[in-house]
Write an enzyme that holds these catalytic residues in place. Structure first.
Site, PDB file in Angstrom:
ATOM      1  CD  GLU A 135      39.309 -91.608 -21.814  1.00 34.63           C
ATOM      2  OE1 GLU A 135      38.158 -91.136 -21.649  1.00 34.63           O
ATOM      3  OE2 GLU A 135      40.225 -90.971 -22.359  1.00 34.63           O
TER       4      GLU A 135
ATOM      5  CB  CYS B 168      31.668 -94.555 -21.069  1.00 35.60           C
ATOM      6  SG  CYS B 168      32.350 -94.923 -22.672  1.00 35.60           S
TER       7      CYS B 168
HETATM    8  P1  NAD Z   1      34.796-100.330 -12.410  1.00 36.77           P
HETATM    9  O1  NAD Z   1      35.441 -99.038 -12.043  1.00 36.77           O
HETATM   10  O2  NAD Z   1      33.997-101.036 -11.383  1.00 36.77           O
HETATM   11  O3  NAD Z   1      35.899-101.377 -12.866  1.00 36.77           O
HETATM   12  C1  NAD Z   1      36.783-101.118 -13.924  1.00 36.77           C
HETATM   13  C2  NAD Z   1      38.034-101.957 -13.735  1.00 36.77           C
HETATM   14  O4  NAD Z   1      38.743-101.485 -12.581  1.00 36.77           O
HETATM   15  C3  NAD Z   1      37.764-103.437 -13.497  1.00 36.77           C
HETATM   16  O5  NAD Z   1      38.736-104.206 -14.167  1.00 36.77           O
HETATM   17  C4  NAD Z   1      37.937-103.576 -11.990  1.00 36.77           C
HETATM   18  O6  NAD Z   1      38.310-104.859 -11.587  1.00 36.77           O
HETATM   19  C5  NAD Z   1      39.052-102.585 -11.737  1.00 36.77           C
HETATM   20  N1  NAD Z   1      39.170-102.080 -10.357  1.00 36.77           N
HETATM   21  C6  NAD Z   1      38.192-101.950  -9.424  1.00 36.77           C
HETATM   22  N2  NAD Z   1      38.712-101.450  -8.277  1.00 36.77           N
HETATM   23  C7  NAD Z   1      40.032-101.245  -8.497  1.00 36.77           C
HETATM   24  C8  NAD Z   1      41.098-100.739  -7.699  1.00 36.77           C
HETATM   25  N3  NAD Z   1      40.906-100.333  -6.437  1.00 36.77           N
HETATM   26  N4  NAD Z   1      42.325-100.644  -8.245  1.00 36.77           N
HETATM   27  C9  NAD Z   1      42.539-101.031  -9.518  1.00 36.77           C
HETATM   28  N5  NAD Z   1      41.572-101.532 -10.317  1.00 36.77           N
HETATM   29  C10 NAD Z   1      40.325-101.638  -9.815  1.00 36.77           C
HETATM   30  O7  NAD Z   1      33.943-100.064 -13.739  1.00 36.77           O
HETATM   31  P2  NAD Z   1      32.964-101.065 -14.524  1.00 36.77           P
HETATM   32  O8  NAD Z   1      31.719-101.251 -13.708  1.00 36.77           O
HETATM   33  O9  NAD Z   1      33.689-102.275 -15.012  1.00 36.77           O
HETATM   34  O10 NAD Z   1      32.618-100.177 -15.808  1.00 36.77           O
HETATM   35  C11 NAD Z   1      31.634 -99.204 -15.812  1.00 36.77           C
HETATM   36  C12 NAD Z   1      32.244 -97.811 -15.690  1.00 36.77           C
HETATM   37  O11 NAD Z   1      33.215 -97.620 -16.684  1.00 36.77           O
HETATM   38  C13 NAD Z   1      31.219 -96.709 -15.920  1.00 36.77           C
HETATM   39  O12 NAD Z   1      31.418 -95.675 -14.976  1.00 36.77           O
HETATM   40  C14 NAD Z   1      31.536 -96.206 -17.314  1.00 36.77           C
HETATM   41  O13 NAD Z   1      31.148 -94.889 -17.593  1.00 36.77           O
HETATM   42  C15 NAD Z   1      33.014 -96.377 -17.350  1.00 36.77           C
HETATM   43  N6  NAD Z   1      33.507 -96.432 -18.720  1.00 36.77           N
HETATM   44  C16 NAD Z   1      34.148 -95.345 -19.225  1.00 36.77           C
HETATM   45  C17 NAD Z   1      34.606 -95.345 -20.541  1.00 36.77           C
HETATM   46  C18 NAD Z   1      35.317 -94.140 -21.107  1.00 36.77           C
HETATM   47  O14 NAD Z   1      36.028 -94.302 -22.082  1.00 36.77           O
HETATM   48  N7  NAD Z   1      35.152 -92.962 -20.546  1.00 36.77           N
HETATM   49  C19 NAD Z   1      34.416 -96.476 -21.337  1.00 36.77           C
HETATM   50  C20 NAD Z   1      33.749 -97.577 -20.792  1.00 36.77           C
HETATM   51  C21 NAD Z   1      33.315 -97.547 -19.481  1.00 36.77           C
END
Ligand code: NAD
Length: 499
Positions: A250, A284
């Protein structure tokens, strides 16, 4: 002295093997240190997986209705602690209390929905083409599920993943966002208090590139569910594809509200203000584009600017605050970069575009609600996810053009149309290329018992919430029972075989 928190691995609260810690600070006031949380490493993940396998062996044998009973008690505990949880969440994430209460409520709804699902988890019994033979399918637990979550819904998103995974009989390892580790810590305490066997849940704090990566790459974690940015999701997708893992993604959005010339403008202004600036635009499903019919464009912009300028910024725990801070300085700097990009591209800054002044906002990552007009569809402002309080207004001359503009981005999470026309409302439902479309309501407002997710670069075909998520967390098994006492050959003996 700030409190030191731990991982939950192997049925106990333990320090990270690295001996390293990350500070968790209040984004509304950086002087407020919430605590130190583990900056764990791959060795912690390996221990968590070994324990989660034992947890799986135990929990998967508990009948699903009894697994549901644990989730019901989780719902009761979340209800009893709603206020305290909301307060802790606002302190570490920044959004206003009304919104963190909503975040907890989503967890409560998800818990009760999952609890009832423990008594459903339907399979099928279907007629066999052969006599004296039964054919059926049912759902089986899969194993250890690795769950990686973002910062913006510190409690709700973890519950969307953990509760259905658990009701289906899996064990879970959660790696919450390093920006909001406290909320999930409180959630894991509740799960244990509700009677979940301790090894069925593991909590490993730390950074994405270390702990998240180690979890995704671990060969004994067959299921990965990720919510976060499209860039991170793409990396995870490559690994899971190579390792044949089941993966739910997501990811990002660039959601639009279409306002037609027959719309109720009061309603549209309320919806857009809430959709664009609620959670400081860090949803999101946040409204980041308004696609306005030229006949109402100027009136709409005037009123949106008025409303944006009246929003009060501050600490989300204070009753007078409408909009809290961004999650950290890097997020605020990203918003500032996009303001500069918008100006370079020739868009007009109608309001905002800078940091606010004043003592109440001096210590946090605040940014003024910002509206750009004169935005055209190919501008980066109209194409890229900013994840902050920045709204771009695009002008169109017809409904068809509005649909084209809405669909002309790489993301496809949610969309909305304000119109009095039944014909346009239904055309929007059919033609807008998104996982969710709202009519006469903003782009946000998902309910826990409906599927949630998007198309194109937002997702990979799976959904959270509702009934489909229970399919994701279970494996379908098919059984045939032939009680005819003789060899019956499907397809070959089907026609002409006598009973
Ligand atoms: P992010 O991608 O920076 O981080 C999300 C998670 O992934 C964190 O726990 C982070 O530590 C982890 N992560 C980072 N690099 C990784 C890797 N290489 N391998 C595994 N895990 C890793 O996102 P964020 O800044 O926390 O959240 C914002 C983003 O989330 C926005 O793009 C938003 O649209 C999206 N979002 C989507 C939904 C949805 O349901 N579509 C809901 C909420 C947020």
């Amino acid at each position: 002295m700030a409190k030191t928190f731990r991982n939950f691995i192997g049925g106990e609260w333990v320090a990270p093997s690295t001996g390293a810690w990350l500070e968790n600070r209040n984004p509304a006031d950086r002087r407020d240190l919430i605590g130190r949380f583990p900056d764990s490493g791959p060795a912690d993940v390996r221990r968590a997986v070994a324990s989660a396998k034992r947890g799986f062996a135990q929990w998967s044998r508990v009948p699903a209705p009894l697994r549901g009973d644990v989730l019901r008690r989780v719902g009761d505990l979340l209800t009893a602690r709603k206020e305290a949880l909301a307060d802790a969440m606002t302190r570490e994430m920044g959004k206003v209390l009304a919104e963190t209460r909503g975040d907890v409520q989503e967890g409560i709804d998800t818990a009760y929905y999952a609890a009832t699902e423990g008594r459903r988890l339907f399979g099928h019994v279907v007629p066999s083409e052969l006599r004296r033979k039964w054919a059926m399918d049912w759902r089986r637990p899969i194993g250890v599920c690795g769950l990686v979550t973002p910062f913006n819904f510190p409690l709700a998103i973890p519950t969307w993943k953990m509760f259905p995974a658990l009701v289906c009989g899996n064990s879970v390892i959660i790696k919450p966002s390093e920006d909001v580790p406290h909320s999930v810590t409180l959630l894991v305490e509740i799960l244990l208090e509700a009677g979940l066997p301790p090894e069925a849940v593991q909590l490993v704090h730390g950074r994405g590139e270390t702990v998240g990566k180690a979890l995704v790459e671990h060969p004994e974690v067959p299921v990965i569910s990720f919510t976060g940015s499209t860039e991170t999701g793409a990396l995870i997708g490559e690994t899971c594809g190579r390792m044949h893992k089941r993966l739910s993604l997501e990811m990002g959005g660039k959601n639009a509200v279409i306002v037609m010339d027959d719309a109720d403008l009061d309603l549209a202004v309320d919806g857009i203000t809430w959709g664009a600036f609620g959670t400081t635009g860090q949803r999101c499903t946040a409204t980041s584009r308004v696609i306005a019919h030229r006949r109402i464009h100027d009136r709409l912009v005037r009123r949106l600017v008025e409303r944006a300028e009246a929003l009060r910024l501050g600490d989300g725990r204070e009753a007078r605050t409408d909009v809290g801070p961004l999650i950290h300085e890097a997020a605020r700097e990203k918003v500032e970069r996009y303001v500069a990009i918008g100006l370079e591209e020739g868009a007009t800054l109608a309001t905002g575009g800078k940091r606010p002044r004043g003592a109440a906002v001096a210590q946090g990552s605040f940014f003024r609600p910002t509206i750009f007009t004169g935005v055209t569809p190919r501008m980066r402002l109209a194409q890229e996810e900013i994840f902050g309080p920045v709204l771009s207004v695009l002008k169109v001359g017809s409904f068809d053009e509005a649909v084209r503009v809405n669909n002309g981005v790489r993301y496809g999470l949610s969309s909305s149309v304000y119109t009095a026309s039944v014909e346009r409302a239904f055309r929007a439902l059919e033609e807008l290329d998104n996982g969710i479309t709202y009519v006469n309501a903003p782009t946000i407002g998902a309910e826990a018992h409906l599927p949630f997710g998007g198309v194109k670069a937002t997702g990979n075909g799976h959904r959270e919430g509702g009934w489909p998520v229970f399919e994701f967390y279970s494996e379908i098994k098919v059984g045939y029972v032939d009680y005819s006492g003789r060899l019956q050959r499907a397809q070959l003996d089907t026609y002409g075989a006598e009973g």
